[in-house]
Enzyme design. Sequence first.
Site, PDB file in Angstrom:
ATOM      1  N   ALA A 101      42.031  40.390  45.287  1.00  0.00           N
ATOM      2  CA  ALA A 101      42.221  41.776  45.716  1.00  0.00           C
ATOM      3  C   ALA A 101      40.958  42.577  45.422  1.00  0.00           C
ATOM      4  O   ALA A 101      40.166  42.214  44.552  1.00  0.00           O
ATOM      5  CB  ALA A 101      43.416  42.402  45.003  1.00  0.00           C
ATOM      6  N   ASP A 102      40.814  43.652  46.147  1.00  0.00           N
ATOM      7  CA  ASP A 102      39.697  44.563  45.900  1.00  0.00           C
ATOM      8  C   ASP A 102      40.196  45.990  46.125  1.00  0.00           C
ATOM      9  O   ASP A 102      40.918  46.250  47.098  1.00  0.00           O
ATOM     10  CB  ASP A 102      38.522  44.263  46.838  1.00  0.00           C
ATOM     11  CG  ASP A 102      37.264  44.983  46.401  1.00  0.00           C
ATOM     12  OD1 ASP A 102      36.772  44.702  45.297  1.00  0.00           O
ATOM     13  OD2 ASP A 102      36.772  45.834  47.159  1.00  0.00           O
TER      14      ASP A 102
END
Length: 208
Positions: free
Chosen positions: A85-86
Amino acid sequence: MLFEWLKLLSGKRIILASGSPRRKEILESIKLGIEVQASDFEENLNPDDFKHFSEFVTETAYGKANDVVQKTISDTIPVHLVIAADTMVVIDQQIMGKPKSNHSATTMLKTLSGRTHKVYTGVVLIWPETNEITRFCESTNVTFAKLSDTIISGYVSTGEPLDKAGGYGIQGLGGSLIESIEGDFYTVMGLPLHKFSYHVNDHYKNVK
């Protein structure tokens, strides 16, 4: 949503491609057994190359996930799921990354003070055995209270802002600065929990 799959998932090798203690905390809170293997993906994508912030942040998440998949592809014990995830904070169409100093943290918090900004978290799930890839992005609106210089300097002095996108952590002391949110709290924390659970559930329902 994942209740019926927890027993099955307990026998799977699941890797979180992130060193974020917050994402690890979210996954462990739903009793998901994970390994942590931080990605070495160089986060140097140019936001201007993408039509929307959601595409940029999701592609960055893909880079992290794919890096870990490639590193573990020949492992003796197969990997069943890689999660990456970012997260980024956007205000006035500008990305606010992690502040590099107390001064930059102060500037960010003054910009956010009394205003609403948007937090995007892009997520990529890769199931190496089937080469299935799931991409999604969630966004949440966060409204800050009006912050005095004293409040800002006091918060910055705690050191919490320095490793947080936008210069604050919703799950920590920074949560006291927030007047309201519209959307998933966990999107701001770093991993939209409901949508993550939905997609994992959807995957196993279809391969059952």
